[in-house]
Structures are given as C-alpha cells and as structure tokens.
Design a protein around this motif. Structure first.
Motif, PDB file in Angstrom:
ATOM      1  N   SER A 115       0.911  -1.311   0.129  1.00  0.00           N
ATOM      2  CA  SER A 115      -0.005   0.257   0.096  1.00  0.00           C
ATOM      3  C   SER A 115       0.975   1.072   0.100  1.00  0.00           C
ATOM      4  O   SER A 115       0.651   2.359  -0.804  1.00  0.00           O
ATOM      5  CB  SER A 115      -0.992   0.076   1.121  1.00  0.00           C
ATOM      6  OG  SER A 115      -0.136  -0.008   2.447  1.00  0.00           O
ATOM      7  N   GLN A 116       2.025   1.102   0.755  1.00  0.00           N
ATOM      8  CA  GLN A 116       2.901   2.440   0.717  1.00  0.00           C
ATOM      9  C   GLN A 116       3.611   2.422  -0.646  1.00  0.00           C
ATOM     10  O   GLN A 116       4.102   3.874  -1.275  1.00  0.00           O
ATOM     11  CB  GLN A 116       4.085   2.245   1.835  1.00  0.00           C
ATOM     12  CG  GLN A 116       3.482   2.272   3.140  1.00  0.00           C
ATOM     13  CD  GLN A 116       4.699   1.927   4.067  1.00  0.00           C
ATOM     14  OE1 GLN A 116       5.106   0.695   4.146  1.00  0.00           O
ATOM     15  NE2 GLN A 116       4.778   2.730   5.119  1.00  0.00           N
ATOM     16  N   GLY A 248      -4.215  -3.796  10.785  1.00  0.00           N
ATOM     17  CA  GLY A 248      -4.642  -2.787   9.719  1.00  0.00           C
ATOM     18  C   GLY A 248      -4.654  -1.347  10.317  1.00  0.00           C
ATOM     19  O   GLY A 248      -3.781  -1.160  11.006  1.00  0.00           O
ATOM     20  N   SER A 249      -5.785  -0.698   9.957  1.00  0.00           N
ATOM     21  CA  SER A 249      -5.938   0.666  10.403  1.00  0.00           C
ATOM     22  C   SER A 249      -6.144   0.733  11.845  1.00  0.00           C
ATOM     23  O   SER A 249      -5.886   1.897  12.533  1.00  0.00           O
ATOM     24  CB  SER A 249      -6.958   1.366   9.718  1.00  0.00           C
ATOM     25  OG  SER A 249      -8.051   0.689   9.921  1.00  0.00           O
ATOM     26  N   ARG A 250      -6.436  -0.312  12.618  1.00  0.00           N
ATOM     27  CA  ARG A 250      -6.477  -0.174  14.050  1.00  0.00           C
ATOM     28  C   ARG A 250      -5.100  -0.004  14.714  1.00  0.00           C
ATOM     29  O   ARG A 250      -5.235   0.455  16.065  1.00  0.00           O
ATOM     30  CB  ARG A 250      -7.160  -1.415  14.520  1.00  0.00           C
ATOM     31  CG  ARG A 250      -8.550  -1.740  14.312  1.00  0.00           C
ATOM     32  CD  ARG A 250      -9.272  -2.683  14.849  1.00  0.00           C
ATOM     33  NE  ARG A 250      -8.658  -4.058  14.495  1.00  0.00           N
ATOM     34  CZ  ARG A 250      -7.922  -4.944  15.294  1.00  0.00           C
ATOM     35  NH1 ARG A 250      -7.575  -4.299  16.459  1.00  0.00           N
ATOM     36  NH2 ARG A 250      -7.284  -6.083  14.778  1.00  0.00           N
ATOM     37  N   TYR A 251      -4.109  -0.051  14.163  1.00  0.00           N
ATOM     38  CA  TYR A 251      -2.846  -0.093  14.569  1.00  0.00           C
ATOM     39  C   TYR A 251      -2.503   1.557  14.707  1.00  0.00           C
ATOM     40  O   TYR A 251      -2.456   2.125  13.785  1.00  0.00           O
ATOM     41  CB  TYR A 251      -1.751  -0.742  14.131  1.00  0.00           C
ATOM     42  CG  TYR A 251      -0.407  -0.431  14.628  1.00  0.00           C
ATOM     43  CD1 TYR A 251      -0.118  -1.037  15.714  1.00  0.00           C
ATOM     44  CD2 TYR A 251       0.614   0.210  13.951  1.00  0.00           C
ATOM     45  CE1 TYR A 251       1.373  -0.936  16.301  1.00  0.00           C
ATOM     46  CE2 TYR A 251       1.825   0.293  14.486  1.00  0.00           C
ATOM     47  CZ  TYR A 251       2.086  -0.308  15.647  1.00  0.00           C
ATOM     48  OH  TYR A 251       3.528  -0.028  16.142  1.00  0.00           O
ATOM     49  N   GLN A 252      -2.105   1.990  15.837  1.00  0.00           N
ATOM     50  CA  GLN A 252      -1.950   3.363  16.292  1.00  0.00           C
ATOM     51  C   GLN A 252      -0.610   3.599  16.716  1.00  0.00           C
ATOM     52  O   GLN A 252      -0.287   4.663  17.861  1.00  0.00           O
ATOM     53  CB  GLN A 252      -3.102   3.991  17.099  1.00  0.00           C
ATOM     54  CG  GLN A 252      -4.389   3.990  16.176  1.00  0.00           C
ATOM     55  CD  GLN A 252      -4.351   4.878  15.000  1.00  0.00           C
ATOM     56  OE1 GLN A 252      -4.025   5.857  15.000  1.00  0.00           O
ATOM     57  NE2 GLN A 252      -5.142   4.279  14.094  1.00  0.00           N
TER      58      GLN A 252
END
Length: 332
Positions: A115-116, A248-252
């Motif tokens: 994705s990057q 996924g996007s939950r990783y902060q």
C-alpha cells in the motif's frame, strides 16, 4: 551583367543563410518548460511538425534542413524530453540526437507495505497513473494472471526503478514484480537443505517477517533461525509485526495485550505456522537470510534497546526471560 547577377545571387544566398541560421540558432522564448515525446520509430518530420504546431520553434523547415544536413534525422532517440523555456531549434536537434530522454526514478524501500508502494507511485509526477483507480487484485492480474494468490503483498522487489517520463505506472510495477520473481527464484534454487518451506512463496513470507523484525545485518540469519526452529518443532512464531499487519488501520503505534489475543489470519500468537501472505516487501538481504538461516538452535530473541539495533538471542525460555529483564524491564 553576369557579375551583377552573381553578386545578387550571392547576396540572396547569404541572406538566406543568415535567415536560416537565425531560425536555427536563435533561442525562442516559450514562457515555460515544454515536454516533448518522441515515439519509437517516429521521424524528424513528424517531430518538427509537432514542435511547430505547439509554437516551440520558429520554423520547422530550418530544423528539418539541419537534421538532414547533419544526418540527425536517422539518429533520433525515442522517449520524453523536458525542454527549457528558452531553447533553439539547434539545441532541440542536439538533444534528440545526442542526449538521453528524461527519466523518472521511483525509490521503493525494503520493509514497505505494498500500500505504501502504491502511494509513492500514485504521487510520482511526470508518469501516467493508469492504475490509480484499480484494486490491488486487478493490478496484480494485469501484471501476472498466474501470480500466487490474489494478494500482491511482498511480490514486488524494493529498489530504485528508472522509467521514461510519461511512461505508464504499470511499467514500474512490472519491473518490480519481475525483479522479485528473479530474486526469489534464485534464493529458492540456492536455499540450504532441510528448511520448512513447501514452495518459494513460503520462503518469501519468511523473508518478509525477517525484514520487519530486523534491519541489522548481524541479526538477520539468527532471526531466520529462530523462526525456522520454531516452525520445525510446531511452536508459534509469536512475532509482533504480524499482529500489527493484521490490525490494519486499528494499529496506532502500540500493541496492547488485547491485540495479541485478538485472532486474525496474521496473528502468530493465536495461529501456528506462517502467515497467509507476506507482510511487507522484503529486500535481497532478507531473502538470503530466509534461504540461509544460521545453524544456531535459538528459539527466542529480544531487542537490546541500546540504540545498536541488535538483539539478544536465547536457546531456552529461562535465558529469554533473563534477557527481557535485563534489556526491557530494567529500562522500563
């Protein structure tokens, strides 16, 4: 009478030569840079007509005459050229004959996610973004309809890729994909015996885990050994980067105990074996480590947290717990 005619003819020739020289050598101010594309096999006639239509040269015939007089009409290099705002027809001709077309370099770094990589390519100027609206699955199918699985993660080799300006971004993906296939096949063919991989794709998955766990040359083969040893005895890999990928996007920026316990296809704390796909784009060193792990019987490792990037490797759980107390808990 003949003398007068000769003088008149000579004068006209000189005037024509001076005019031709002016049209050829005098820079023309066009207000801004101009991007010129020369197609493969395209001749000087079509190129000069395009330049004249876009008002980049004073006169296409002056350019044509110079091209045929110098033989440059048979020496055009296809590609895209960026021309300055002030440029003469002669400078354009020299660029077409002697210079290289403008190229765009795209740098993809080891350990990036696919994705990057897509984000970098989508934001690269001066190329055509033909794939911008495509799904990952469609992009992979366009590159290779027989690719392993439908997930592109890990299948593209991180490196610097140079393409002509105005090229399609598909070309970059195709170059990176083919490079990875060559590198992966070489690693698979040269792998040491007894490794717990069923196919090259599993070696690629392992390389991606190694890539995310360490960037230190001295540690890679030992990290590979830990994972290989665990797989060989049926022990779970229990590596944090896989949990992060599954979040996924939950990783902060932080993994909590609940995250380690929450089951996903990529949580190697809750599931045995390799992850279903790679979790990053592994580089050459990680592929080599996956194919040639050290012979050490390590089962554990922990970061020394001293700025060196190195890890402490252990054979037993007791050794590992002592290392955790020394390098992690003591600092906390």
């Amino acid at each position: 009478m003949l003398s007068k005619l000769f003088k008149l003819f000579s004068g006209l020739l000189l005037l024509a030569a001076a005019l031709w020289a002016g049209l050829l050598f005098a820079p023309k101010h066009n207000g801004q840079t101009y991007r010129m594309k020369v197609e493969k096999g395209q001749g000087i006639s079509a190129v000069s007509r395009k330049l004249a239509d876009d008002d980049i040269v004073y006169n296409r015939h002056a350019l044509l005459a110079a091209a045929y007089l110098t033989g440059a009409h048979n020496q055009l290099h296809s590609g895209t050229y960026r021309l300055p705002a002030n440029v003469s027809a002669w400078q354009i001709l020299k660029r077409l004959r002697d210079g290289r077309p403008d190229t765009i370099t795209v740098r993809i770094t080891e350990g990036m996610r696919f994705s990057q990589m897509r984000n970098i390519i989508n934001n690269t100027a001066d190329i055509r973004h033909d794939t911008r609206g495509w799904s990952d699955e469609k992009l992979l199918q366009e590159i290779d309809a027989d690719a392993p699985g439908r997930h592109p993660e890990g299948l593209f080799f991180p490196d610097s890729y140079e393409v002509d300006a105005d090229s399609s971004d598909v070309q970059i993906y195709r170059l990176a994909y083919r490079t990875m296939q060559r590198r992966l096949q070489a690693a698979w063919d040269e792998r040491q015996s007894g490794l717990p991989y069923q196919n090259p794709y599993e070696l690629l998955i392992m390389a991606s885990l190694i890539e995310k766990e360490t960037g230190h040359e001295a540690d890679r083969r030992h990290v590979a050994a830990v994972f290989v040893n665990r797989l060989s005895i049926g022990m779970r890999l229990q590596t944090d980067p896989t949990v992060i990928y599954g979040m996924g996007s939950r990783y902060q920026g932080r993994i909590r105990r609940a995250d380690l316990q929450r089951d996903t296809p990529y949580n190697t704390y809750t599931r045995a074996g390799l992850t279903p796909t790679p979790i990053a784009l592994p580089g050459r060193a990680a592929l080599e480590a996956a194919a040639h792990p050290s012979t050490a019987k390590y089962l554990y490792f922990v970061s020394k947290m001293d700025g060196s990037g190195l890890s402490q490797f252990s054979h037993t759980l007791d050794e590992h717990n002592a290392a955790v107390r020394k390098y992690i808990l003591k600092r906390q």
